[in-house]
Design a protein around this motif. Structure first.
Motif, PDB file in Angstrom:
ATOM      1  N   ASP A 201       0.698  -1.319  -0.045  1.00 20.98           N
ATOM      2  CA  ASP A 201       0.212  -0.109  -0.171  1.00 20.98           C
ATOM      3  C   ASP A 201       0.755   1.347  -0.145  1.00 20.98           C
ATOM      4  N   ALA A 202       1.941   1.173   0.844  1.00 19.06           N
ATOM      5  CA  ALA A 202       2.932   2.421   0.785  1.00 19.06           C
ATOM      6  C   ALA A 202       3.495   2.551  -0.557  1.00 19.06           C
ATOM      7  N   LEU A 203       3.803   1.595  -0.984  1.00 19.63           N
ATOM      8  CA  LEU A 203       4.459   1.736  -2.500  1.00 19.63           C
ATOM      9  C   LEU A 203       3.291   2.311  -3.664  1.00 19.63           C
ATOM     10  N   GLU A 204       2.198   1.748  -3.593  1.00 18.48           N
ATOM     11  CA  GLU A 204       1.188   2.526  -4.381  1.00 18.48           C
ATOM     12  C   GLU A 204       0.904   4.117  -4.051  1.00 18.48           C
ATOM     13  N   GLN A 205       1.048   4.475  -2.622  1.00 18.69           N
ATOM     14  CA  GLN A 205       0.646   5.696  -2.590  1.00 18.69           C
ATOM     15  C   GLN A 205       1.809   6.489  -2.912  1.00 18.69           C
ATOM     16  N   TRP A 206       3.134   6.132  -2.851  1.00 17.98           N
ATOM     17  CA  TRP A 206       4.299   6.640  -3.452  1.00 17.98           C
ATOM     18  C   TRP A 206       4.186   6.880  -4.895  1.00 17.98           C
ATOM     19  N   LEU A 207       3.823   5.858  -5.496  1.00 19.39           N
ATOM     20  CA  LEU A 207       3.611   5.933  -6.910  1.00 19.39           C
ATOM     21  C   LEU A 207       2.948   6.920  -7.482  1.00 19.39           C
ATOM     22  N   SER A 208       1.618   7.161  -6.661  1.00 20.23           N
ATOM     23  CA  SER A 208       0.309   7.927  -6.785  1.00 20.23           C
ATOM     24  C   SER A 208       0.988   9.286  -6.450  1.00 20.23           C
ATOM     25  N   HIS A 209       1.846   9.584  -5.392  1.00 20.43           N
ATOM     26  CA  HIS A 209       2.539  10.704  -5.168  1.00 20.43           C
ATOM     27  C   HIS A 209       3.311  11.240  -6.537  1.00 20.43           C
ATOM     28  N   LEU A 210       3.959  10.483  -6.885  1.00 18.04           N
ATOM     29  CA  LEU A 210       4.985  10.692  -8.224  1.00 18.04           C
ATOM     30  C   LEU A 210       4.167  11.164  -9.349  1.00 18.04           C
ATOM     31  N   ARG A 211       3.024  10.434  -9.411  1.00 15.98           N
ATOM     32  CA  ARG A 211       2.046  10.846 -10.632  1.00 15.98           C
ATOM     33  C   ARG A 211       1.388  12.385 -10.347  1.00 15.98           C
ATOM     34  N   ALA A 212       1.045  12.457  -9.123  1.00 13.27           N
ATOM     35  CA  ALA A 212       0.022  13.619  -9.127  1.00 13.27           C
ATOM     36  C   ALA A 212       0.953  14.965  -8.643  1.00 13.27           C
ATOM     37  N   LEU A 213       2.008  14.766  -7.932  1.00  9.42           N
ATOM     38  CA  LEU A 213       2.996  16.116  -7.317  1.00  9.42           C
ATOM     39  C   LEU A 213       4.121  16.167  -8.219  1.00  9.42           C
ATOM     40  N   ASP A 214       4.852  15.123  -8.694  1.00 10.50           N
ATOM     41  CA  ASP A 214       6.119  15.346  -9.237  1.00 10.50           C
ATOM     42  C   ASP A 214       5.829  15.379 -10.797  1.00 10.50           C
ATOM     43  N   GLY A 215       4.594  14.910 -11.423  1.00 10.09           N
ATOM     44  CA  GLY A 215       4.307  14.846 -12.754  1.00 10.09           C
ATOM     45  C   GLY A 215       5.261  13.697 -13.444  1.00 10.09           C
TER      46      GLY A 215
END
Length: 309
Positions: A13-27
């Motif tokens: 779950d943490a990995l999925e949240q980090w990946l979502s963070h990369l998509r949404a905030l880091d583009g």
């Protein structure tokens, strides 16, 4: 993936949240996100197997360096190159840094782990006369005149503006006629302004005039024979045919034209920071590779002028 079932639900779950963070905030681009998912997933699976069970999130952020060294040794034993291992370790550090911030943990040991040493591959630019020959000849073997004009326009953008082929093919009909500067969206959604040379403007105009398809503002500017979006492959194939005809090396690819743009600009006295901006490089160290190319070319000239006895 070996041992992937042993990854704890919390870590997954943490990995999925980090990946979502990369998509949404880091583009981050989807290809980058997918690569990070594979790399960190393998790392978590290794840890679960190596340490005999799934680790809690706090433990993942505070692993000792011995565990990181064991991970890199395992990658090497699997035949993974030092360059690829370094890339994977970079992904692991990014995930661990994010996790440590959320957990309030000290990830110093993981973040201080040294990447394996490897020799960076230098860019392989074309000589200036070879680059001009590519621009002059890439369209000569095309099945139709408009296809030849299209291929010429694409490679002129790569060499004249330093674009990646994906960036050139992402242009829409709204880009024509080309302005004095183009706003290009590169890797990770990062935007940059690129000046357009008259030769590039003229090459694109010639293609548009010859193209039999309706180039609407919202549709792709560069079209395949049947009218769909142009993929990189036809341009790569045109370069392959041309390099065989001209006797150019296998490194004479469309991407080599971007390398040539940077190297020739540097040779002409271009500022390294300005070239970094034009290429859209995140780090100056990436652009500095072209200084090594320029120095290597200078030594070749020196050796020819002053041959050893």
């Amino acid at each position: 993936m070996t041992g992937s079932l042993a990854i704890s639900p919390a870590a997954r779950d943490a990995l999925e949240q980090w990946l979502s963070h990369l998509r949404a905030l880091d583009g981050a681009a989807e290809a980058t996100v997918s690569a990070y998912a594979r790399d960190v997933g393998r790392y978590l699976a290794f840890l679960a197997e190596y340490r005999g069970g799934a680790e809690g999130l706090a433990a993942l952020a505070t692993l000792p360096q011995a565990d990181i060294r064991a991970y890199m040794a395992a990658e090497s034993a699997r035949g993974v190159s030092p360059r690829s291992t370094a890339r994977r370790l970079s992904a692991v550090k990014g995930f661990t840094r994010w996790l440590a911030d959320r957990q309030g943990a000290d990830a110093t040991a993981v973040l201080a782990a040294r990447s394996p040493r490897y020799r960076r591959k230098l860019p392989r630019p074309l000589a200036e006369d070879a680059a001009r020959a590519v621009l002059d000849g890439v369209g000569e073997d095309a099945r139709d005149d408009w296809v030849g004009a299209r291929d010429t326009a694409v490679v002129t953008l790569l060499y004249g503006c330093g674009l990646r082929i994906s960036e050139a093919l992402a242009l829409t009909g709204a880009a024509h006629p080309l302005p004095d500067t183009l706003r290009i969206t590169g890797k990770g959604g990062k935007q940059r302004m690129v000046p357009v040379l008259p030769a590039a403007r003229a090459a694109v105009a010639a293609y548009v005039a010859a193209c039999p398809h309706d180039l609407t503002p919202a549709a792709p500017l560069f079209r395949a024979v049947r009218g769909g979006p142009l993929s990189p492959r036809p341009v790569q194939a045109a370069m392959e045919r041309l390099r065989h005809r001209l006797g150019l090396p296998a490194t004479a690819t469309p991407h080599a034209l971007r390398h040539s743009f940077a190297t020739h600009l540097l040779s002409a006295g271009g500022d390294l920071r300005a070239i970094q901006e034009l290429l859209g490089h995140e780090s100056l160290s990436t652009t500095q590779a072209y200084t090594a190319v320029d120095a290597a070319r200078l030594m070749e000239v020196y050796d020819r002028a002053h041959p050893r006895a």
